[in-house]
Design an enzyme around this catalytic site. Sequence first.
Site, PDB file in Angstrom:
ATOM      1  N   HIS A   1       0.836  -1.195   0.000  1.00 43.47           N
ATOM      2  CA  HIS A   1       0.000   0.000   0.000  1.00 43.47           C
ATOM      3  C   HIS A   1       0.870   1.244   0.000  1.00 43.47           C
ATOM      4  CE1 HIS A   1      -3.445   2.561   0.555  1.00 43.47           C
ATOM      5  NE2 HIS A   1      -2.841   3.154   1.590  1.00 43.47           N
ATOM      6  N   SER A   2       0.536   2.200  -0.891  1.00 38.47           N
ATOM      7  CA  SER A   2       1.233   3.475  -0.992  1.00 38.47           C
ATOM      8  C   SER A   2       2.726   3.235  -1.260  1.00 38.47           C
ATOM      9  CB  SER A   2       0.987   4.295   0.278  1.00 38.47           C
ATOM     10  OG  SER A   2       1.337   5.639   0.093  1.00 38.47           O
ATOM     11  N   MET A   3       3.618   3.711  -0.405  1.00 38.39           N
ATOM     12  CA  MET A   3       5.038   3.430  -0.603  1.00 38.39           C
ATOM     13  C   MET A   3       5.281   1.935  -0.759  1.00 38.39           C
ATOM     14  SD  MET A   3       8.298   4.013   1.971  1.00 38.39           S
ATOM     15  CE  MET A   3       7.965   2.508   2.898  1.00 38.39           C
TER      16      MET A   3
ATOM     17  N   ALA B   1       3.577  -0.197  -2.290  1.00 38.52           N
ATOM     18  CA  ALA B   1       3.311  -0.666  -3.649  1.00 38.52           C
ATOM     19  C   ALA B   1       4.537  -0.481  -4.535  1.00 38.52           C
ATOM     20  CB  ALA B   1       2.111   0.072  -4.233  1.00 38.52           C
TER      21      ALA B   1
ATOM     22  N   SER C   1      -1.644  -0.970  -4.186  1.00 38.73           N
ATOM     23  CA  SER C   1      -2.757  -0.246  -3.578  1.00 38.73           C
ATOM     24  C   SER C   1      -2.359   1.200  -3.277  1.00 38.73           C
ATOM     25  CB  SER C   1      -3.165  -0.961  -2.275  1.00 38.73           C
ATOM     26  OG  SER C   1      -4.055  -0.175  -1.518  1.00 38.73           O
TER      27      SER C   1
END
Length: 253
Positions: A96-98, A100, A123
Amino acid sequence: MVSANRVDETLWIRRFHPADSATTRLVCLPHAGGSAPYFFPVSKALAPEVDVVAVQYPGRQDRRQEKCIESIPELADAVTAELLPLTDKPLVLFGHSMGASLAFEVGMRLEKAGTVPLALFASGRRAPSRYREENVHLRNDDEIIAELKALSGTRSEVLADEEILRMALPAIRGDYKAAETYRHTDGVRLAAPIHVHYGEDDPRVSLDEARAWADHTTGHFELKTYPGGHFYLNEQAPRVIEAIARVTSTVTS
């Protein structure tokens, strides 16, 4: 370290619901400032059908005394080294975020080593080929805290506790530096399918930036949007977990 039926926890690898008989392994990579326990509910929901392991980065919680790694490629090298012994089962990567961006870099390294992940779930993050000029990591502490509150990515009780929040800021700043200075220049596409999930009101990801993930795989590509912002995942976890379960269920004993 892994044996035929056992995964041992390390500084990097956390396993909340051991599932030695599972046919697949889900690797969860947290967001900037995040930690492995964020994925405890995912582990609880998917066990024992899926063996869920969450990565704990240096610089937070029980690793608070360690120096934060402020580079996505360097962090990917370290995480990949931890995961290579765990490839006795097909791996699904979720970031998720970083996380990803990190998952993508880890996926490239795993494939170069001969292990193609079953899937990569990206994500709340724009594609590696899409850049934005961001400088949160250069801001003062109060401005970083304001950014966290705007994105609603940290639990409210943590944001309300000044002492805990100030203790976490070095790791948060280091993670933001890693995410904001990351530039993908390899040009290599993954063979693994890529599944992109993001919130339709996420200020950090546009539809075009999400679609651009398709340029990073030679396999299947899928894009799903949800109500919510950058941390849509907090409210939409059951739907995301269901999507992961559909992928992992393709592997049988």
